[in-house]
Design an enzyme around this catalytic site. Structure first.
Site, PDB file in Angstrom:
ATOM      1  N   LYS A   1     -93.918  98.723  13.118  1.00  0.00           N
ATOM      2  CA  LYS A   1     -94.622  98.606  14.410  1.00  0.00           C
ATOM      3  C   LYS A   1     -93.757  99.275  15.463  1.00  0.00           C
ATOM      4  CE  LYS A   1     -98.404  96.666  15.977  1.00  0.00           C
ATOM      5  NZ  LYS A   1     -99.618  96.237  15.278  1.00  0.00           N
TER       6      LYS A   1
ATOM      7  N   ASP B   1    -102.596 100.485  18.897  1.00  0.00           N
ATOM      8  CA  ASP B   1    -102.615  99.037  19.100  1.00  0.00           C
ATOM      9  C   ASP B   1    -102.982  98.886  20.579  1.00  0.00           C
ATOM     10  OD1 ASP B   1    -101.601  96.454  17.496  1.00  0.00           O
ATOM     11  OD2 ASP B   1    -101.015  96.163  19.573  1.00  0.00           O
TER      12      ASP B   1
HETATM   13  N1  GLU Z   1    -102.445  97.972  15.263  1.00  0.00           N
HETATM   14  C1  GLU Z   1    -103.315  97.632  14.185  1.00  0.00           C
HETATM   15  C2  GLU Z   1    -102.826  96.370  13.524  1.00  0.00           C
HETATM   16  O1  GLU Z   1    -102.316  95.497  14.193  1.00  0.00           O
HETATM   17  C3  GLU Z   1    -103.570  98.790  13.244  1.00  0.00           C
HETATM   18  C4  GLU Z   1    -102.369  99.402  12.626  1.00  0.00           C
HETATM   19  C5  GLU Z   1    -102.652 100.677  11.840  1.00  0.00           C
HETATM   20  O2  GLU Z   1    -103.781 101.105  11.773  1.00  0.00           O
HETATM   21  O3  GLU Z   1    -101.679 101.212  11.300  1.00  0.00           O
HETATM   22  O4  GLU Z   1    -102.963  96.163  12.346  1.00  0.00           O
END
Ligand code: GLU
Length: 449
Positions: free
Chosen positions: A129, A169
């Site tokens: 992340k 996100d």
């Molecule tokens: N931000 C999204 C999550 O919390 C998607 C992450 C992604 O697609 O890599 O899962």
């Protein structure tokens, strides 16, 4: 005290001592650790391998300066992050969040959750992340572009289609991914699937925009089915009005439920006729307006500003917290229960506090935790990676059908794990355990790394 409990408690003490100021990270860890006690009782070899203490320490944290120039010619500085948490089952995968609240604790909680979520999807993706404390609100397109270019100038050194694949996100949508992708391509001179959530003209996947919201509803459908219920005639509260909330609302309406409330950080809208999706999309996807503007188009709708009674005081059968972490507390959970709510599915990451979850369990409300219920977004991101690798786009129907199957599998695996470990219906335990077991087996096979 069982061996498993002793081990988990000992590791948690160390995690608390080493990360004393990271409240959100500790909250996410506590929830997972509690679920894993019976797993360590059953598999003592994972205690011998000290697997948990390794898993809870990120493989790598990158923190960097992001300097950029605003429209007034002033030099601004933000802090950027990428937490590469676990590559046990695949390249690091997870979104980027641009929001003033972003700090290391937030990124670590999100990265930690992502490990289990990604494992649950059944796809070969590790956990990561990133983000920045940059606030996109009120910034011009040019400012957003300059910020994204500066952010990617550093991030590009640490990511790659087979290493780490970021996505969106909160605060990072199609516009930002476009600017980030353009800069990556320019720096590296390569056209690869290094980011997901891309536009359809340059390697994006159909259904990715809808995936998190649709997925949360598909998951809720399974929860309702287990109670002998469906969506027909049900009312729902959906907090938030970003990508997740919009497409959860769309799918709920398609399946016969009526969403009566949505929100943003300034307050919430109640519309007893059902939220008008075209208006919501126009306001949020096109105009980037505040939610209060909805009442200009629908005068019978009522706006309640933030700070007043919460959105969870509305009477509804279903609740989908799709805004942000810790937006639903114990009081809110009690109010939902008193108002007859039967199911809660988390579209955001960790929107319910630990105390709220305890209320849901006590009151017999079906509860779909984020790791399971909102995994549809990252699942379709992995499908985007697959399409990029084979250089063939799939149709909307194809991706949507795969998404549906993945969400159903996640529900079934979580429900089965809960049952196996003696806590039938506890999808928090089931999701944590099912997500963990695959990662644990992979870590165990790969030795002490
Ligand atoms: N931000 C999204 C999550 O919390 C998607 C992450 C992604 O697609 O890599 O899962």
């Amino acid at each position: 005290m069982t061996k498993g409990r002793e081990y988990v408690a000992g590791v948690f003490e160390k995690v608390k001592a080493n990360n004393a100021h990271e409240a959100e990270f500790l909250q996410a860890v506590e929830e997972v650790f509690e679920s894993l006690v019976p797993v360590f009782d059953k598999y003592p070899k994972y205690i011998e391998e000290n697997l948990l203490e390794r898993l809870v320490e990120p493989e790598r944290i990158i923190s960097f300066r992001v300097p950029w120039v605003d429209d007034q010619g002033q030099v601004q500085v933000n802090r950027g992050y990428r937490v590469q948490f676990s590559s046990a089952i695949g390249p690091y995968k997870g979104g980027l969040r641009f929001h003033p609240s972003v700090n290391q604790s937030i990124i670590k909680f999100l990265g930690f959750e992502q490990i289990f979520k990604n494992s649950l999807t059944g796809q070969p993706i590790g956990g990561g992340k990133g983000g920045s404390n940059f606030d996109p609100k009120g910034k011009s397109d040019q400012e957003i572009m300059r910020f994204c270019q500066s952010f990617m100038t550093e991030l590009s050194k640490h990511i790659g289609a087979d290493t780490d694949v970021p996505a969106g996100d909160i605060g990072v949508g199609g516009r930002e991914i476009g600017y980030l992708y353009g800069q990556y391509k320019r720096l590296r001179n390569e056209y690869t699937g290094v980011l997901t959530g891309k536009g359809l003209t340059y390697g994006g996947s159909l259904t990715r925009t809808e995936a998190t919201g649709y997925g949360a509803v598909y998951f809720a459908e399974q929860m309702l089915k287990a109670r002998g219920e469906d969506f027909a005639g049900k009312t729902a509260i959906v907090s938030g009005s970003g990508n997740v909330a919009i497409y959860a609302t769309e799918k709920l309406h398609q399946l016969g439920a009526k969403v009566v409330a949505v929100s943003d950080s300034s307050g919430y809208i109640y519309d007893e006729n059902g939220i008008d999706l075209d208006t919501l999309k126009q306001l949020k996807e096109v105009e980037r307006a505040r939610i209060v503007k909805y009442t200009e188009h629908h005068p019978s709708a009522v706006f309640t500003p933030a700070g007043g009674p919460s959105i969870w005081t509305i009477e509804a059968d279903l609740a989908f917290p799709c805004a942000t972490q810790n937006e639903l507390n114990e009081e809110d959970a009690k109010t939902l229960a008193a108002n007859g709510c039967i199911a809660v599915a988390e579209g955001a990451n960790m929107p319910s506090t630990l105390e709220a979850i305890a209320v849901f369990h006590k009151e017999g409300i079906s509860f779909g935790p984020a790791k399971a219920a909102n995994a549809g977004g990252v699942a379709v991101s992995a499908l985007e990676m697959a399409q990029n690798s084979q250089r063939t786009p799939w149709t909307f129907e194809e991706v949507d059908a795969k998404l549906y199957g993945i969400m159903k599998d996640i529900y079934e695996n979580a429900a089965a794990a809960a049952q196996e470990f003696g806590q039938e219906g506890n999808l928090v335990l089931g999701a944590n355990v099912a997500g963990f077991l695959k990662v644990a087996e992979a870590m165990s096979a790969q030795g002490v790394v």
